[in-house]
Write an enzyme that holds these catalytic residues in place. Structure first.
Site, PDB file in Angstrom:
ATOM      1  N   TYR A  63      -6.022  -8.539   0.648  1.00 15.93           N
ATOM      2  CA  TYR A  63      -6.403  -7.190   0.201  1.00 15.93           C
ATOM      3  C   TYR A  63      -7.574  -7.214  -0.781  1.00 15.93           C
ATOM      4  CZ  TYR A  63      -1.660  -5.713   1.754  1.00 15.93           C
ATOM      5  OH  TYR A  63      -0.506  -5.465   2.448  1.00 15.93           O
ATOM      6  N   SER A 277      -0.951   5.479  -3.306  1.00 17.90           N
ATOM      7  CA  SER A 277      -1.672   6.741  -3.480  1.00 17.90           C
ATOM      8  C   SER A 277      -2.808   6.505  -4.451  1.00 17.90           C
ATOM      9  CB  SER A 277      -0.742   7.835  -4.026  1.00 17.90           C
ATOM     10  OG  SER A 277      -1.503   9.001  -4.306  1.00 17.90           O
ATOM     11  N   ARG A 282       0.451  12.370  -7.259  1.00 15.04           N
ATOM     12  CA  ARG A 282       1.316  11.803  -6.214  1.00 15.04           C
ATOM     13  C   ARG A 282       1.831  10.415  -6.613  1.00 15.04           C
ATOM     14  NH1 ARG A 282      -2.218  15.015  -3.284  1.00 15.04           N
ATOM     15  NH2 ARG A 282      -3.801  13.425  -2.862  1.00 15.04           N
ATOM     16  N   ASN A 286       5.805   9.836  -6.513  1.00 17.42           N
ATOM     17  CA  ASN A 286       6.415   8.847  -5.620  1.00 17.42           C
ATOM     18  C   ASN A 286       7.412   7.929  -6.337  1.00 17.42           C
ATOM     19  OD1 ASN A 286       4.914   9.911  -3.558  1.00 17.42           O
ATOM     20  ND2 ASN A 286       3.337   8.304  -3.568  1.00 17.42           N
TER      21      ASN A 286
HETATM   22  N1  LIG Z   1       2.673  -6.432   5.201  1.00 17.43           N
HETATM   23  C1  LIG Z   1       1.789  -5.741   5.887  1.00 17.43           C
HETATM   24  O1  LIG Z   1       1.337  -6.178   6.968  1.00 17.43           O
HETATM   25  C2  LIG Z   1       1.326  -4.413   5.352  1.00 17.43           C
HETATM   26  C3  LIG Z   1       0.552  -3.564   6.169  1.00 17.43           C
HETATM   27  C4  LIG Z   1       0.167  -2.321   5.658  1.00 17.43           C
HETATM   28  C5  LIG Z   1       0.566  -1.935   4.363  1.00 17.43           C
HETATM   29  N2  LIG Z   1       1.296  -2.799   3.581  1.00 17.43           N
HETATM   30  C6  LIG Z   1       1.704  -2.422   2.190  1.00 17.43           C
HETATM   31  O2  LIG Z   1       2.249  -1.111   2.182  1.00 17.43           O
HETATM   32  C7  LIG Z   1       1.533  -0.311   1.229  1.00 17.43           C
HETATM   33  C8  LIG Z   1       1.549   1.161   1.619  1.00 17.43           C
HETATM   34  O3  LIG Z   1       1.002   1.380   2.889  1.00 17.43           O
HETATM   35  P1  LIG Z   1      -0.407   2.081   3.110  1.00 17.43           P
HETATM   36  O4  LIG Z   1      -1.271   1.740   1.958  1.00 17.43           O
HETATM   37  O5  LIG Z   1      -0.852   1.740   4.462  1.00 17.43           O
HETATM   38  O6  LIG Z   1      -0.147   3.630   3.115  1.00 17.43           O
HETATM   39  P2  LIG Z   1       1.048   4.666   2.829  1.00 17.43           P
HETATM   40  O7  LIG Z   1       1.624   4.445   1.486  1.00 17.43           O
HETATM   41  O8  LIG Z   1       1.959   4.748   4.006  1.00 17.43           O
HETATM   42  O9  LIG Z   1       0.198   6.027   2.847  1.00 17.43           O
HETATM   43  C9  LIG Z   1      -0.860   6.285   1.970  1.00 17.43           C
HETATM   44  C10 LIG Z   1      -1.353   7.679   2.287  1.00 17.43           C
HETATM   45  O10 LIG Z   1      -0.352   8.631   1.939  1.00 17.43           O
HETATM   46  C11 LIG Z   1      -0.891   9.597   1.034  1.00 17.43           C
HETATM   47  N3  LIG Z   1       0.168   9.928   0.059  1.00 17.43           N
HETATM   48  C12 LIG Z   1       0.705   9.085  -0.860  1.00 17.43           C
HETATM   49  N4  LIG Z   1       1.697   9.704  -1.534  1.00 17.43           N
HETATM   50  C13 LIG Z   1       1.794  10.963  -1.040  1.00 17.43           C
HETATM   51  C14 LIG Z   1       2.630  12.076  -1.328  1.00 17.43           C
HETATM   52  N5  LIG Z   1       3.578  12.023  -2.251  1.00 17.43           N
HETATM   53  N6  LIG Z   1       2.443  13.222  -0.625  1.00 17.43           N
HETATM   54  C15 LIG Z   1       1.472  13.302   0.326  1.00 17.43           C
HETATM   55  N7  LIG Z   1       0.650  12.270   0.643  1.00 17.43           N
HETATM   56  C16 LIG Z   1       0.816  11.113  -0.022  1.00 17.43           C
HETATM   57  C17 LIG Z   1      -2.077   8.932   0.396  1.00 17.43           C
HETATM   58  O11 LIG Z   1      -3.034   9.876   0.031  1.00 17.43           O
HETATM   59  P3  LIG Z   1      -3.514  10.035  -1.505  1.00 17.43           P
HETATM   60  O12 LIG Z   1      -4.087   8.692  -1.899  1.00 17.43           O
HETATM   61  O13 LIG Z   1      -4.539  11.113  -1.434  1.00 17.43           O
HETATM   62  O14 LIG Z   1      -2.304  10.392  -2.297  1.00 17.43           O
HETATM   63  C18 LIG Z   1      -2.595   8.044   1.530  1.00 17.43           C
HETATM   64  O15 LIG Z   1      -3.393   8.804   2.420  1.00 17.43           O
HETATM   65  C19 LIG Z   1       0.140  -0.962   1.228  1.00 17.43           C
HETATM   66  O16 LIG Z   1      -0.655  -0.533   0.156  1.00 17.43           O
HETATM   67  C20 LIG Z   1       0.523  -2.409   1.221  1.00 17.43           C
HETATM   68  O17 LIG Z   1       0.914  -2.811  -0.081  1.00 17.43           O
HETATM   69  C21 LIG Z   1       1.696  -4.014   4.073  1.00 17.43           C
END
Ligand SMILES: NC(=O)c1ccc[n+]([C@@H]2O[C@H](COP(=O)([O-])OP(=O)(O)OC[C@H]3O[C@@H](n4cnc5c(N)ncnc54)[C@H](OP(=O)(O)O)[C@@H]3O)[C@@H](O)[C@H]2O)c1
Length: 321
Positions: A63, A277, A282, A286
């Site tokens: 990352y 986020s 948010r 969360n």
């Molecule tokens: N092991 C793996 O292969 C792998 C793969 C992918 C991800 N991950 C881990 O999982 C974490 C989370 O996944 P992700 O980063 O893909 O995304 P996510 O947390 O599923 O989604 C992030 C999105 O949701 C929005 N959001 C966040 N809180 C919200 C709320 N309360 N209400 C409405 N919208 C909200 C954010 O927008 P805003 O920023 O505008 O709030 C952003 O667009 C990663 O950061 C990483 O640490 C691991």
């Protein structure tokens, strides 16, 4: 800085806070813009997350945010605002080479087949992770994927997984990985480890959200004492999950945001969640999940939004041999 997030006990008796802050910033779900990691977007949100009370941070070698986590937590340690024992830091190693349109540095990922000595590479990357974090140990070390995305040789993939896992077992015994686990492992990948008589992973971090429900894998993990962490708990913001009418209806009923309802659905089903986020409101929201409960009927209505075919923000791990 408050810290009252409940914890789950791992199979080695260590505890893990049930909400962790996702530290992957950038774009990997398509769209018009450049795809890849953008660590420069991580500085402010990780700072805000620490201030909001998060103590669990989920980063990875690929990352590019280990330095951010290390610097921001290091400053809080220097100011005496937190103790190392209050923190739970996860990092991940062994991400396979990403497709060329996803601009992730080849120095941060591996083409598994081109690495001569997987154990040496893992050990070297782990030293670099700890250096960037400025930490002598991590609370959880995860194998990022079970193999490469374009592998055609199941024998190679299985041997490679076992070689990497053996190295992880050494870190666990040495004490600089306080817990070890995997990501994106199917039941078959997990069985490869148990069939070889190896340590059962303490955690399996998988994509899990209402449009990608892995109920069978969850039951498989639970039966073996493996804690499931839901990554992309909001589907990385894709597929209009955050506008789902059924989940919105539940949010109105309980007087919370749709994001909080999705996270609570995960928690009540026993999963650790890793929301990301960039927005201060948010980020705080969360973590504010412990003053309401969803009823069995509300949980069942969210279960029922699962589409016939799972919608995934990343590669289907079942395609990784
Ligand atoms: N092991 C793996 O292969 C792998 C793969 C992918 C991800 N991950 C881990 O999982 C974490 C989370 O996944 P992700 O980063 O893909 O995304 P996510 O947390 O599923 O989604 C992030 C999105 O949701 C929005 N959001 C966040 N809180 C919200 C709320 N309360 N209400 C409405 N919208 C909200 C954010 O927008 P805003 O920023 O505008 O709030 C952003 O667009 C990663 O950061 C990483 O640490 C691991």
């Amino acid at each position: 800085m408050t810290n009252n997030t409940p914890t789950i006990t791992l199979s080695n008796a260590n505890t893990i806070p049930v909400v962790g802050f996702g530290c992957a910033f950038g774009n990997w779900t398509g769209g018009e813009g450049m795809q890849g990691f953008l660590p420069e977007e991580a500085w402010r949100p990780i700072t805000l997350a620490l201030e909001a009370g998060y103590r669990h941070f989920d980063t990875a070698f690929c990352y590019g945010t280990e330095r951010h986590v290390g610097d921001i937590l290091g400053r809080a340690l220097a100011q005496g605002n937190v103790a190392r024992s209050d923190l739970f830091v996860t990092t991940k190693l062994a991400h396979p080479a990403a497709p060329p349109h996803v601009a992730i540095s080849h120095r941060l990922t591996w083409d598994w087949r081109k690495v001569d000595d997987l154990a040496a590479r893992v050990a070297d990357d782990f030293e670099r992770s700890k250096e960037k974090l400025g930490m002598g140990y991590v609370d959880l070390l995860l194998m990022h994927w079970p193999g490469t995305f374009a592998n055609e040789d199941p024998g190679f993939a299985k041997d490679a997984r076992l070689a990497i896992w053996e190295t992880f077992e050494r870190f666990l015994a040495r004490g600089d990985a306080r817990a070890i686990g995997v990501c994106n492992f199917t039941a078959s990948h997990l069985s490869d480890l148990s069939d070889a008589g190896r340590t059962t992973p303490m955690v399996n971090q998988i994509e899990y959200h209402p449009y990608c429900q892995e109920r069978e894998l969850m039951a498989f993990c639970r039966a073996r004492g493996i804690v499931v962490e839901a990554y992309a708990p909001f589907a990385s913001g894709a597929f209009d999950l955050l506008k789902d009418p059924v989940i919105n209806e539940v949010a109105t009923e309980v007087g919370c945001s749709i994001g909080q309802v999705i996270l609570k659905w995960h928690l009540q089903q026993g999963r650790v969640v890793l929301p990301k986020s960039g927005n201060a409101k948010r980020i705080a929201q969360n973590l504010d999940l412990f003053s309401f409960e969803l009823s069995n009927d509300q949980l069942a209505r969210i279960d029922a939004v699962q589409p016939q075919e799972a919608k995934r923000s990343t590669v289907d791990p079942a395609t990784v041999l």
